[in-house]
Design a protein around this motif. Structure first.
Motif, PDB file in Angstrom:
ATOM      1  N   VAL A  76       0.625  -1.483   0.024  1.00 43.98           N
ATOM      2  CA  VAL A  76      -0.634  -0.016   0.339  1.00 43.98           C
ATOM      3  C   VAL A  76       0.702   0.891   0.077  1.00 43.98           C
ATOM      4  CG1 VAL A  76       0.099   0.058   2.450  1.00 43.98           C
ATOM      5  CG2 VAL A  76      -1.686   0.912   1.223  1.00 43.98           C
ATOM      6  N   GLY A  77       2.158   1.136   0.561  1.00 44.81           N
ATOM      7  CA  GLY A  77       2.545   1.963   0.696  1.00 44.81           C
ATOM      8  C   GLY A  77       3.649   2.461  -0.413  1.00 44.81           C
ATOM      9  N   ARG A  78       4.539   1.891  -1.304  1.00 41.17           N
ATOM     10  CA  ARG A  78       3.868   1.682  -2.874  1.00 41.17           C
ATOM     11  C   ARG A  78       3.117   2.082  -3.423  1.00 41.17           C
ATOM     12  NH1 ARG A  78       6.805  -3.217  -1.378  1.00 41.17           N
ATOM     13  NH2 ARG A  78       5.444  -4.780  -2.236  1.00 41.17           N
ATOM     14  N   ALA A  79       1.975   1.398  -3.653  1.00 37.23           N
ATOM     15  CA  ALA A  79       1.160   2.383  -4.294  1.00 37.23           C
ATOM     16  C   ALA A  79       0.678   3.853  -4.212  1.00 37.23           C
ATOM     17  CB  ALA A  79      -0.597   1.251  -4.145  1.00 37.23           C
ATOM     18  N   ALA A  80       0.732   4.387  -2.866  1.00 36.98           N
ATOM     19  CA  ALA A  80       0.597   5.428  -2.093  1.00 36.98           C
ATOM     20  C   ALA A  80       1.707   6.247  -3.174  1.00 36.98           C
ATOM     21  CB  ALA A  80       0.689   5.565  -0.666  1.00 36.98           C
ATOM     22  N   ILE A  81       3.195   6.294  -3.210  1.00 32.41           N
ATOM     23  CA  ILE A  81       3.945   6.275  -3.504  1.00 32.41           C
ATOM     24  C   ILE A  81       4.185   6.959  -5.152  1.00 32.41           C
ATOM     25  CG2 ILE A  81       6.195   6.711  -3.970  1.00 32.41           C
ATOM     26  CD1 ILE A  81       6.755   5.419  -1.325  1.00 32.41           C
ATOM     27  N   ARG A 105       0.796   3.117 -15.732  1.00 31.56           N
ATOM     28  CA  ARG A 105       1.325   1.422 -15.738  1.00 31.56           C
ATOM     29  C   ARG A 105       1.753   0.883 -14.336  1.00 31.56           C
ATOM     30  NH1 ARG A 105       1.769  -1.502 -20.091  1.00 31.56           N
ATOM     31  NH2 ARG A 105       2.523  -4.197 -19.419  1.00 31.56           N
ATOM     32  N   GLY A 106       2.929   1.225 -13.498  1.00 31.81           N
ATOM     33  CA  GLY A 106       2.683   1.040 -12.555  1.00 31.81           C
ATOM     34  C   GLY A 106       1.745   1.058 -11.085  1.00 31.81           C
ATOM     35  N   LEU A 107       0.287   1.639 -11.422  1.00 30.97           N
ATOM     36  CA  LEU A 107      -0.098   1.940 -10.401  1.00 30.97           C
ATOM     37  C   LEU A 107      -1.327   0.595 -10.586  1.00 30.97           C
ATOM     38  CD1 LEU A 107      -1.276   5.670  -9.960  1.00 30.97           C
ATOM     39  CD2 LEU A 107      -0.962   4.354  -8.478  1.00 30.97           C
ATOM     40  N   CYS A 108      -1.763   0.718 -12.326  1.00 35.10           N
ATOM     41  CA  CYS A 108      -2.640  -0.859 -12.735  1.00 35.10           C
ATOM     42  C   CYS A 108      -1.335  -1.404 -12.613  1.00 35.10           C
ATOM     43  CB  CYS A 108      -2.610  -0.646 -14.348  1.00 35.10           C
ATOM     44  SG  CYS A 108      -3.416   1.258 -14.703  1.00 35.10           S
ATOM     45  N   GLU A 109      -0.917  -1.727 -12.410  1.00 34.12           N
ATOM     46  CA  GLU A 109      -0.086  -4.026 -11.954  1.00 34.12           C
ATOM     47  C   GLU A 109      -0.365  -3.710  -9.875  1.00 34.12           C
ATOM     48  OE1 GLU A 109       3.641  -3.156 -12.906  1.00 34.12           O
ATOM     49  OE2 GLU A 109       3.849  -3.338 -15.096  1.00 34.12           O
ATOM     50  N   ASP A 110      -1.000  -2.860  -9.581  1.00 37.68           N
ATOM     51  CA  ASP A 110      -1.256  -2.795  -8.281  1.00 37.68           C
ATOM     52  C   ASP A 110      -2.980  -3.676  -8.761  1.00 37.68           C
ATOM     53  OD1 ASP A 110      -1.322  -2.026  -5.500  1.00 37.68           O
ATOM     54  OD2 ASP A 110      -2.956  -1.342  -5.706  1.00 37.68           O
ATOM     55  N   PRO A 111      -3.232  -4.373  -7.557  1.00 43.27           N
ATOM     56  CA  PRO A 111      -4.911  -4.899  -8.313  1.00 43.27           C
ATOM     57  C   PRO A 111      -6.208  -3.974  -7.800  1.00 43.27           C
ATOM     58  CG  PRO A 111      -3.453  -6.822  -7.182  1.00 43.27           C
ATOM     59  CD  PRO A 111      -3.188  -5.536  -7.098  1.00 43.27           C
ATOM     60  N   ALA A 137      -6.347  -1.209 -10.459  1.00 44.53           N
ATOM     61  CA  ALA A 137      -5.984  -2.019 -11.446  1.00 44.53           C
ATOM     62  C   ALA A 137      -8.389  -2.576 -11.867  1.00 44.53           C
ATOM     63  CB  ALA A 137      -5.858  -3.215 -12.014  1.00 44.53           C
ATOM     64  N   PHE A 138      -8.615  -2.844 -10.752  1.00 41.90           N
ATOM     65  CA  PHE A 138      -9.938  -2.220 -10.778  1.00 41.90           C
ATOM     66  C   PHE A 138     -10.573  -1.300 -10.568  1.00 41.90           C
ATOM     67  CE2 PHE A 138      -8.469  -7.079  -9.290  1.00 41.90           C
ATOM     68  CZ  PHE A 138      -9.704  -8.078 -10.400  1.00 41.90           C
ATOM     69  N   ALA A 139     -10.288  -0.427 -10.277  1.00 44.30           N
ATOM     70  CA  ALA A 139     -10.473   0.586 -10.297  1.00 44.30           C
ATOM     71  C   ALA A 139     -10.689   1.556 -11.932  1.00 44.30           C
ATOM     72  CB  ALA A 139     -10.508   1.524  -8.627  1.00 44.30           C
ATOM     73  N   MET A 140      -9.959   1.428 -11.804  1.00 41.83           N
ATOM     74  CA  MET A 140      -9.706   1.861 -12.964  1.00 41.83           C
ATOM     75  C   MET A 140     -10.231   1.168 -14.409  1.00 41.83           C
ATOM     76  SD  MET A 140      -7.988   4.619 -13.021  1.00 41.83           S
ATOM     77  CE  MET A 140      -6.961   4.875 -15.282  1.00 41.83           C
ATOM     78  N   ALA A 141     -10.841  -0.376 -14.233  1.00 42.91           N
ATOM     79  CA  ALA A 141     -11.675  -0.795 -14.866  1.00 42.91           C
ATOM     80  C   ALA A 141     -12.886   0.091 -14.628  1.00 42.91           C
ATOM     81  CB  ALA A 141     -11.323  -2.423 -14.730  1.00 42.91           C
ATOM     82  N   PRO A 190      -8.799   3.162  -4.053  1.00 44.00           N
ATOM     83  CA  PRO A 190      -7.971   2.523  -4.138  1.00 44.00           C
ATOM     84  C   PRO A 190      -6.738   2.296  -3.517  1.00 44.00           C
ATOM     85  CG  PRO A 190      -7.966   2.873  -6.307  1.00 44.00           C
ATOM     86  CD  PRO A 190      -8.755   3.786  -5.329  1.00 44.00           C
ATOM     87  N   LEU A 191      -6.593   3.289  -2.376  1.00 47.10           N
ATOM     88  CA  LEU A 191      -5.959   4.105  -1.421  1.00 47.10           C
ATOM     89  C   LEU A 191      -6.050   4.133  -0.011  1.00 47.10           C
ATOM     90  CD1 LEU A 191      -3.238   6.146  -2.451  1.00 47.10           C
ATOM     91  CD2 LEU A 191      -3.057   3.602  -1.954  1.00 47.10           C
ATOM     92  N   ALA A 192      -7.976   4.288  -0.291  1.00 43.17           N
ATOM     93  CA  ALA A 192      -8.425   5.038   1.358  1.00 43.17           C
ATOM     94  C   ALA A 192      -9.310   3.360   1.923  1.00 43.17           C
ATOM     95  CB  ALA A 192      -9.137   5.972   1.238  1.00 43.17           C
ATOM     96  N   GLU A 193      -9.342   2.511   0.793  1.00 47.89           N
ATOM     97  CA  GLU A 193     -10.327   1.957   2.056  1.00 47.89           C
ATOM     98  C   GLU A 193      -9.551   0.034   1.465  1.00 47.89           C
ATOM     99  OE1 GLU A 193     -13.907   1.685  -0.508  1.00 47.89           O
ATOM    100  OE2 GLU A 193     -14.750   4.023   0.022  1.00 47.89           O
ATOM    101  N   ARG A 194      -8.409   0.749   1.940  1.00 51.78           N
ATOM    102  CA  ARG A 194      -7.606  -0.963   1.412  1.00 51.78           C
ATOM    103  C   ARG A 194      -7.837  -1.516   2.587  1.00 51.78           C
ATOM    104  NH1 ARG A 194      -3.203  -0.146  -2.987  1.00 51.78           N
ATOM    105  NH2 ARG A 194      -3.057  -2.220  -2.312  1.00 51.78           N
ATOM    106  N   SER A 195      -7.663  -3.198   3.352  1.00 48.91           N
ATOM    107  CA  SER A 195      -8.094  -3.120   4.528  1.00 48.91           C
ATOM    108  C   SER A 195      -5.912  -3.976   4.961  1.00 48.91           C
ATOM    109  CB  SER A 195      -9.040  -4.715   4.683  1.00 48.91           C
ATOM    110  OG  SER A 195      -8.767  -5.500   3.609  1.00 48.91           O
ATOM    111  N   GLU A 196      -4.693  -4.621   4.603  1.00 53.42           N
ATOM    112  CA  GLU A 196      -4.465  -5.240   4.104  1.00 53.42           C
ATOM    113  C   GLU A 196      -3.040  -4.029   4.985  1.00 53.42           C
ATOM    114  OE1 GLU A 196      -1.198  -3.935   0.615  1.00 53.42           O
ATOM    115  OE2 GLU A 196      -3.376  -3.940  -0.128  1.00 53.42           O
ATOM    116  N   PRO A 197      -2.204  -5.207   5.675  1.00 53.04           N
ATOM    117  CA  PRO A 197      -1.122  -3.856   7.192  1.00 53.04           C
ATOM    118  C   PRO A 197      -1.039  -2.428   6.436  1.00 53.04           C
ATOM    119  CG  PRO A 197      -0.956  -6.830   6.670  1.00 53.04           C
ATOM    120  CD  PRO A 197      -1.959  -5.765   6.105  1.00 53.04           C
ATOM    121  N   GLY A 198      -0.626  -1.989   7.231  1.00 52.23           N
ATOM    122  CA  GLY A 198      -0.323  -0.519   6.394  1.00 52.23           C
ATOM    123  C   GLY A 198      -1.186   0.395   5.684  1.00 52.23           C
ATOM    124  N   ALA A 199      -2.363   0.850   6.233  1.00 52.21           N
ATOM    125  CA  ALA A 199      -2.876   1.238   5.172  1.00 52.21           C
ATOM    126  C   ALA A 199      -4.206   2.048   6.472  1.00 52.21           C
ATOM    127  CB  ALA A 199      -4.516   0.060   4.635  1.00 52.21           C
TER     128      ALA A 199
END
Length: 219
Positions: A27-32, A47-53, A56-60, A130-139
């Protein structure tokens, strides 16, 4: 190393008692990347952002394109049109430049829909879904840091992104030690005191063991 590959194949995750910087979490890499996209709007960052699931689904959902169509449009913009930024790509795919061939027209429409969705990404100061509503560690920590920076009256707008990146690199995430850990990596000095039936020694060169340390009279 062979030991690291074996651990990865078994799904073992390294436990770091000292924690790890938020910038090194997914999540930190996605934020950067999101901050870099806001600042420069480069398609390689998109493209790097879209490689984050999550992105990617938000863009789709926003563009109405399938995942393979998103990456196909990004490759087309890069390889065929040599567009490196969002502004360049939007200029190329203006409505009056729409091609006549049906196949090229379909590809151009996909690019245009992707670019429209990408233009809305980062248009607001608030963290995107895609950043504000994540549940993984660090979000939660990432969201909290950004909200503190965004709500501060002492931080000017042009310093927010740099301060956010610095905070992500300086803030450490301390995850709970996994229960039932079966593999511990210790140094050479700790080996004789390990109460275990099996001991794997790694790092030897051609069967040569490390030399014994010389004791210091001052220790």
């Amino acid at each position: 190393s062979a030991l690291a590959l074996a651990c990865a194949e078994k799904g073992l995750v390294a436990y770091e008692p000292a924690g790890r910087p938020l910038a090194q979490t997914r999540v930190g890499r996605a934020a950067i990347l999101w901050m870099a996209w806001r600042r420069r709007r480069e398609l390689r960052t998109l493209r790097g952002l879209c490689e984050d699931p999550a992105f990617a689904f938000a863009m789709a959902e926003s563009s109405g394109l399938a995942l393979h169509e998103i990456f196909g449009a990004l490759d087309l913009l890069n390889v065929k049109y040599f567009a490196s930024t969002l502004d360049q790509a939007l200029d190329i795919h203006r409505p009056e430049n729409r091609p006549e061939h049906p196949r090229e027209k379909e590809a151009s429409d996909s690019c245009r829909r992707l670019l429209k969705a990408a233009a809305n990404l980062g248009a607001k100061d608030a963290l995107p879904t895609p950043l504000a509503e994540r549940s993984e560690p660090g979000a939660k920590e990432v969201v909290k840091i950004w909200e503190q920076i965004e709500s501060s009256r002492l931080i000017s707008k042009h310093l927010r992104e740099d301060l956010f990146a610095w905070a992500l690199s300086e803030t450490r995430l301390f995850e709970p030690r996994p229960a039932g850990a079966t593999l511990e990596l210790n140094g050479w000095l700790e080996a004789p005191w390990q109460p275990t039936a099996r001991l794997v020694v790694s790092g030897c060169a051609a069967g040569i063991l490390p030399s014994l340390p010389k004791p210091s009279p001052f220790l």
